[in-house]
Structure formats: C-alpha cells, structure tokens
Design a protein around this motif. Structure first.
Motif, PDB file in Angstrom:
ATOM      1  N   THR A 269       0.827  -1.211   0.000  1.00 17.80           N
ATOM      2  CA  THR A 269       0.000   0.000   0.000  1.00 17.80           C
ATOM      3  C   THR A 269       0.863   1.264   0.000  1.00 17.80           C
ATOM      4  OG1 THR A 269      -0.167  -0.197   2.410  1.00 17.80           O
ATOM      5  CG2 THR A 269      -2.029  -1.017   1.100  1.00 17.80           C
ATOM      6  N   ASN A 270       2.110   1.146   0.458  1.00 22.47           N
ATOM      7  CA  ASN A 270       3.009   2.298   0.442  1.00 22.47           C
ATOM      8  C   ASN A 270       3.345   2.746  -0.985  1.00 22.47           C
ATOM      9  OD1 ASN A 270       3.497   2.671   3.337  1.00 22.47           O
ATOM     10  ND2 ASN A 270       4.431   0.657   3.224  1.00 22.47           N
ATOM     11  N   PHE A 271       3.145   1.861  -1.926  1.00 23.62           N
ATOM     12  CA  PHE A 271       3.327   2.200  -3.341  1.00 23.62           C
ATOM     13  C   PHE A 271       2.527   3.452  -3.706  1.00 23.62           C
ATOM     14  CE2 PHE A 271       1.486   1.748  -7.625  1.00 23.62           C
ATOM     15  CZ  PHE A 271       2.618   1.620  -8.428  1.00 23.62           C
ATOM     16  N   VAL A 272       1.322   3.575  -3.163  1.00 25.40           N
ATOM     17  CA  VAL A 272       0.445   4.701  -3.496  1.00 25.40           C
ATOM     18  C   VAL A 272       1.101   6.020  -3.112  1.00 25.40           C
ATOM     19  CG1 VAL A 272      -1.806   5.777  -3.104  1.00 25.40           C
ATOM     20  CG2 VAL A 272      -1.625   3.282  -3.216  1.00 25.40           C
ATOM     21  N   ILE A 273       1.532   6.125  -1.897  1.00 28.76           N
ATOM     22  CA  ILE A 273       2.039   7.402  -1.394  1.00 28.76           C
ATOM     23  C   ILE A 273       3.359   7.785  -2.049  1.00 28.76           C
ATOM     24  CG2 ILE A 273       3.363   6.601   0.625  1.00 28.76           C
ATOM     25  CD1 ILE A 273       1.841   8.783   2.235  1.00 28.76           C
ATOM     26  N   HIS A 274       4.165   6.767  -2.404  1.00 29.33           N
ATOM     27  CA  HIS A 274       5.445   7.069  -3.035  1.00 29.33           C
ATOM     28  C   HIS A 274       5.284   7.410  -4.517  1.00 29.33           C
ATOM     29  CE1 HIS A 274       7.336   6.050   0.640  1.00 29.33           C
ATOM     30  NE2 HIS A 274       7.202   4.743   0.532  1.00 29.33           N
ATOM     31  N   LEU A 275       4.432   6.694  -5.224  1.00 26.06           N
ATOM     32  CA  LEU A 275       4.245   7.003  -6.642  1.00 26.06           C
ATOM     33  C   LEU A 275       3.595   8.374  -6.820  1.00 26.06           C
ATOM     34  CD1 LEU A 275       4.886   5.552  -9.351  1.00 26.06           C
ATOM     35  CD2 LEU A 275       2.450   5.036  -9.502  1.00 26.06           C
ATOM     36  N   LEU A 276       2.672   8.720  -5.931  1.00 21.58           N
ATOM     37  CA  LEU A 276       2.079  10.060  -5.979  1.00 21.58           C
ATOM     38  C   LEU A 276       3.147  11.140  -5.791  1.00 21.58           C
ATOM     39  CD1 LEU A 276      -1.180   9.475  -3.885  1.00 21.58           C
ATOM     40  CD2 LEU A 276      -1.103  10.176  -6.294  1.00 21.58           C
ATOM     41  N   ALA A 277       4.084  10.897  -4.892  1.00 16.45           N
ATOM     42  CA  ALA A 277       5.148  11.878  -4.651  1.00 16.45           C
ATOM     43  C   ALA A 277       6.058  12.004  -5.873  1.00 16.45           C
ATOM     44  CB  ALA A 277       5.958  11.478  -3.415  1.00 16.45           C
ATOM     45  N   ILE A 278       6.388  10.886  -6.499  1.00 21.38           N
ATOM     46  CA  ILE A 278       7.228  10.926  -7.709  1.00 21.38           C
ATOM     47  C   ILE A 278       6.501  11.672  -8.824  1.00 21.38           C
ATOM     48  CG2 ILE A 278       8.297   9.503  -9.504  1.00 21.38           C
ATOM     49  CD1 ILE A 278       8.706   7.353  -7.268  1.00 21.38           C
ATOM     50  N   ALA A 279       5.204  11.395  -8.982  1.00 22.02           N
ATOM     51  CA  ALA A 279       4.412  12.085 -10.004  1.00 22.02           C
ATOM     52  C   ALA A 279       4.430  13.594  -9.780  1.00 22.02           C
ATOM     53  CB  ALA A 279       2.979  11.554 -10.009  1.00 22.02           C
ATOM     54  N   GLY A 280       4.371  14.003  -8.521  1.00 23.62           N
ATOM     55  CA  GLY A 280       4.417  15.427  -8.201  1.00 23.62           C
ATOM     56  C   GLY A 280       5.722  16.075  -8.627  1.00 23.62           C
ATOM     57  N   ARG A 281       6.819  15.313  -8.535  1.00 16.76           N
ATOM     58  CA  ARG A 281       8.126  15.862  -8.912  1.00 16.76           C
ATOM     59  C   ARG A 281       8.255  16.056 -10.422  1.00 16.76           C
ATOM     60  NH1 ARG A 281      12.102  15.914  -4.876  1.00 16.76           N
ATOM     61  NH2 ARG A 281      11.024  15.847  -2.872  1.00 16.76           N
ATOM     62  N   VAL A 282       7.548  15.249 -11.215  1.00 20.37           N
ATOM     63  CA  VAL A 282       7.634  15.395 -12.679  1.00 20.37           C
ATOM     64  C   VAL A 282       6.412  16.115 -13.237  1.00 20.37           C
ATOM     65  CG1 VAL A 282       9.137  13.399 -12.961  1.00 20.37           C
ATOM     66  CG2 VAL A 282       6.670  13.080 -13.112  1.00 20.37           C
TER      67      VAL A 282
END
Length: 570
Positions: free
Chosen positions: A270-283
């Motif tokens: 489930t941590n995948f959600v919070i980390h992928l959202l953060a990466i998306a925000g950076r790009v």
C-alpha cells in the motif's frame, strides 16, 4: 553537434576556476585525461551499516564502476543519508523528503552528467527517485535485491511471518525460545525483505516505470546476476548520457499507469500509493489517488507471493521475474513506453518466460481475482483511504461495527491487552494521530495487533482504520492513510468510543454513522491544529508536509527545478 557535457562546466574551465576544480580532484590520483571530456557518472550510494538492507552497496558500487569505465565514463561515488526502516526512529518515512532533498542538491551542486541510484530499503528508493527527477539528468536505478528466503523448523519464512509470530507469542502458542530460533533463521543473507513488502514493491515499481534494466526487481542480493546487472547498468548510464535520455522522457503518463497495473498484479505494498504520488508530483504529472483504484480494478493477482500468497522474491526470480509478470499483463499495458535500456516495454518482455505457474499465474486463471487497491471515500476519509483487498478477510469487506478508539500509538500500546477493554470481534479498531503531521512522519502501525483476549478466542482479523501506514509485509482488513488526518482535525479526530463505523469496500465508502449536527459540535470543541516543534527538521516537516492523498511530499518540492549549475564561488 554533440551537446557539451554538464561536467565540463567545472572541469573544462580555463584559469583559476578550472585549476581549483581539477587540482583537488587529482589528489585522489586521477590522471588529467579522466577529466577532459569523459561523461562523469555519479553513483548515489545509500550504503550504511545502520541500514542492513543496503549493507552490501559498497561492493555493488564496484560493479557499477566497472560498467561505467567499460563504456568510457568516469565514476564518482557519493553518499547521501540512508534510511534503515528496521532501526530508524520515529519512522523512516519522516526522513524520505529530507533524503530526496539531499539527493537533489548533491546532484545539482556537483559535476555529474548522469547518476546511478543504489537503493534498497523501503524509503531509499522513492527518496532517490524523487530527488533525481527534480534535477532531471540521465538516471538509472540499481536495487540491492531481496535476501534469501528465511528458514525455521524446516519451512520457509519471511518478514510477513513476524506479525504471526508476534501474536503467537502473545497468546502462548509460540515460546520466546522458538521466537529466537526464527529470528536467527529469518535474515540469512544480504538484501532487503524476502517478501513482496515495500522494498520489493519499490524495486518492482522502478522496473515497471522503466527506470531500471529489465530483471532488476527480483534478483536476490547475493546472486552473481545482481553484480552483472549492476555492471550493465553502469555501462548503460554512459550511453544514456550520450542519448540525453532523462527521467522526464521515460516517466510518461503511460509509464505510471503501467506501474500501477504491475503493482496490482504482484500484490504490492500500500506504500506504493504514497510514493508514486510523490514521484508524479516531482515530474508535474497529474496523478490522483483515485487513479490507483480505477487502473487496478480489473487486474487480478498473478503473483503468488507473501503477504498475499505463499512464495518469496527469490522464487519470483526463478519463475521469470517482473518481465514474465508484465508479459502475462501485456494486453493491459502500454507497450510502447521507452525504458532506461533504450528499448520499449514490448521489446523488453518479448522473450520473457514463466517457468513456474504456481508462482506466476495467467490472466485467465489468476491466483486471486482480488488485487490492487481499493480507494475509499466518505465522511471519514474525504481525501481518501487505501485498502489492499488481497490481504484482507473477504467477510469483513462489508462491515459495520462500534469504534474502539486509541488517541495515539502510546494509548494503543497501553490498553490493547487490557482484559477490561470493551471490544469484541465486530468492533472497529481506530488509531488516531499517526498521520504525516500527527506522529510526525506516518509510521507503519496501521495493522494494529489484535487485543490479546480476542486472539485467545481464535479471532484472526478485525477492521482496523488509521491515518498511518502499514509495512508492505503486513496484512489484514486494514484501512490506511486516511486523509485528512486527525492532526489537522479531519473527521477521524471526531470519532469516539462506541460510534458506529461502516465499511463498504464494494461501494468504496468509509463512513462515521454520526449525524452532521453532532459532528459539527465535536469539531467546534477541538483545539486548532498546531506545530509542536520549534526548531529543526521536525518543524520544517510538520509545517510543509502535504496530506497522504497528495503523496506526503513537501509543498515546496513539487515540480522539476532543472539541472542548471549553481553559481561559481571562486
């Protein structure tokens, strides 16, 4: 005309400035020709003896260097802060954004043309990727790899068994001596968790996104193939510099959608959600929490791996790894996405083969129809809440029960085993103030251990809700990452003992069954949110961290900032 290398803005200078940059590098015994136009490749290393998952990275870095030199590049290894989920307090997640800043500024401030990210333990992967994306120079990821499968009394064990062992000891089924035996046999090689926990989910994420070479995720840390992959990655990053292949080229909307679908098929954390959202925000890619539900809704669980299944990461490697999973998923993926090796997803998985159908099943006959994430809304989680259906009890997916409230983790620890605690198997355990601001840092405590008196009656699962996270190795009918969190006076802060809570996973709803007038009354009585820290990183974190449904990144780190060189100081 070939583009001038970024590193030559340091080493190619004439006069005093160039003298200083080159002369001090030469005190390491570097010949002049190494600094005269070769691509300079940074090796961003999260090695630390305090991060056991990454404890073999100095050796792995040597393999990367071989590849860089072979391809005509010049390797420079540099350290950044390392996050060991197993040791660091209060939680490694508190420091993910700090490490991303460390990585971003280390890359920007130094003469590197491309970077290899060495990462393994849970937060090191997203932190390094976030930082590199913010600078946007050619980047490739080399994961550390999972440890070998643990052994205990003739059977295979992994980190997911820790939760079972803990409850067995609490109820007397398992002795402390047996627990010590299991402890000695669980972590028997270098590497991160042997199950599809967060570390393996992150390694799979970067492979599915196209930021690593194919096969990166599943090769065991101690397998010779891990060193081979590291050397090939070192060779490839030099080529990526010459091709100007940056994260912004690879990380398209299609790549993110592929990663979400792959994560669903492997039963990822489930941590995948919070980390992928953060990466998306950076790009600067508009990804939302609801995309995870929508994109994974029709993806079944193909990988029979703990904690949602029976096998381990080592077994996944022997069965064909992530390329084999992606080939089974090929009709659901966007195959023309470009990846770090310069090839498309289609080309990368063309020859992938499944060697064991017990471990990687087909879309027609999946291991489990339930996969991916359920994203809940409702008055209790207006921003969203996340569930992992493959790890939950199907009987509890539609459930209404009375709340048993713990105001914080200390309250939970003090009362959970109290024989007088008013709780039964139909209750809903509620843990507040473990969100991004409330803890701070959002610890992995969401899969609360059940009350001892219920464990003794044979109860194995209950509905549990919190604004925190849980380890990717955990399981149960657990609603996580509730947003807005209690510390900012989200509805979670208003829940009282005995309130009815209704979970409707099929309808994607989580609601507190208390009338609006009463909720408004309770909200008016709450104190205003405040930052309890008056200095240092904790103050910065609480002041600027966003809510879970936005990725829990800092509000001032959204978007790319470019790789332009800082001003000369000489």
């Amino acid at each position: 005309m070939e583009k001038k290398l970024r590193s030559q803005q340091w080493f190619g200078k004439k006069g005093k400035d160039g003298f200083i940059y080159r002369a001090w590098m030469k005190n390491q015994g570097i010949p002049d020709y190494e600094l005269q136009g070769k691509p300079v490749i940074g090796i961003c290393n999260t090695w630390s003896e305090l991060t056991p998952c990454n404890g073999h990275f100095r050796e792995l870095a040597e393999s990367v260097k071989k590849g860089i030199i072979e391809a005509g590049g010049f390797p420079v290894e540099f350290p950044v802060m390392s996050l060991g989920e197993t040791l660091i307090k209060p939680t490694a997640m508190l420091y993910r954004n700090l490490v991303s800043m460390d990585v971003e500024e280390s890359i920007r401030a130094n003469p590197v043309d491309g970077v290899v990210l060495l990462c393994g333990c849970d937060k090191t992967t997203p932190a390094l990727v976030m930082g590199a994306c913010s600078v946007n120079i050619p980047t490739i990821v080399v994961s550390g790899g999972p440890m070998l499968t643990g052994k205990f009394k003739g059977r295979d064990i992994g980190t997911s068994d820790l939760w079972r062992f803990s409850e067995d000891v609490r109820t007397g089924i398992m002795s402390e001596e047996e627990l010590n035996m299991a402890e000695a046999g669980m972590c028997r090689s270098k590497g991160h968790c042997a199950v599809m926990g967060t570390a393996s989910s992150m390694a799979s994420m970067v492979e599915a996104l196209g930021l690593s070479l194919p096969g990166n995720a599943a090769i065991p840390a101690v397998d010779a193939a891990r060193k081979v992959l590291a050397q090939l990655s070192g060779k490839r990053i030099v080529e990526m510099v010459r091709e100007e292949l940056t994260p912004s080229v690879i990380l398209t909307r299609a790549a993110f959608e592929n990663a979400i679908k792959v994560n669903a098929a492997i039963g990822g954390s489930t941590n995948f959600v919070i980390h992928l959202l953060a990466i998306a925000g950076r790009v600067e890619l508009p990804l939302t929490i609801d995309d995870f539900d929508r994109l994974s809704k029709n993806i079944p669980l193909l990988a029979n791996l703990q904690p949602s299944g029976n096998y381990f990461m080592e077994d996944l490697y022997y069965a064909g790894g992530i390329p084999a999973v992606m080939k089974e998923l090929s009709n659901e993926l966007q195959l023309d996405c470009l990846t770090a090796n310069g090839k498309t997803v289609r080309q990368n998985i063309e020859k992938a083969t499944v060697y064991n159908r017990d471990i990687i099943s087909t879309m027609q006959e999946p291991f489990n129809q339930l996969a991916g994430f359920i994203v809940l809304h409702g008055n209790l989680c207006e921003g969203g809440g996340v569930m992992k259906p493959s790890a939950a009890d199907p009987k509890l997916m539609q459930h209404t029960g009375k709340a048993v409230v713990f105001e914080n983790i200390e309250d939970y620890k003090a009362r959970i085993d109290d024989p007088h605690l008013e709780v039964d198997e139909n209750s809903v355990l509620v843990l507040k103030n473990v969100g991004p601001k409330g803890y701070p840092g959002m610890p992995e405590v969401g899969n609360m251990g059940l009350p001892k008196k219920l464990l003794e009656k044979g109860v194995k699962d209950m509905v549990r809700i919190s604004d925190g996270r849980m380890s990717g190795t955990g399981f149960g009918t657990v609603v996580l990452q509730i947003s807005p969190e209690a510390a900012v006076n989200g509805t979670l802060a208003l829940v009282q003992n005995g309130d009815l809570i209704q979970l409707d996973a099929k309808g994607r709803q989580l609601n507190l069954l208390v009338n609006e007038m009463e909720l408004e009354k309770r909200k008016a009585a709450l104190p205003a949110p405040f930052n309890p820290f008056n200095r240092g990183y904790a103050k910065l974190f609480v002041s600027h961290v966003e809510q879970a449904h936005l990725g829990a990144d800092f509000d001032f780190l959204k978007g790319k900032s470019g790789s332009d060189v800082l001003r000369d100081s000489h």
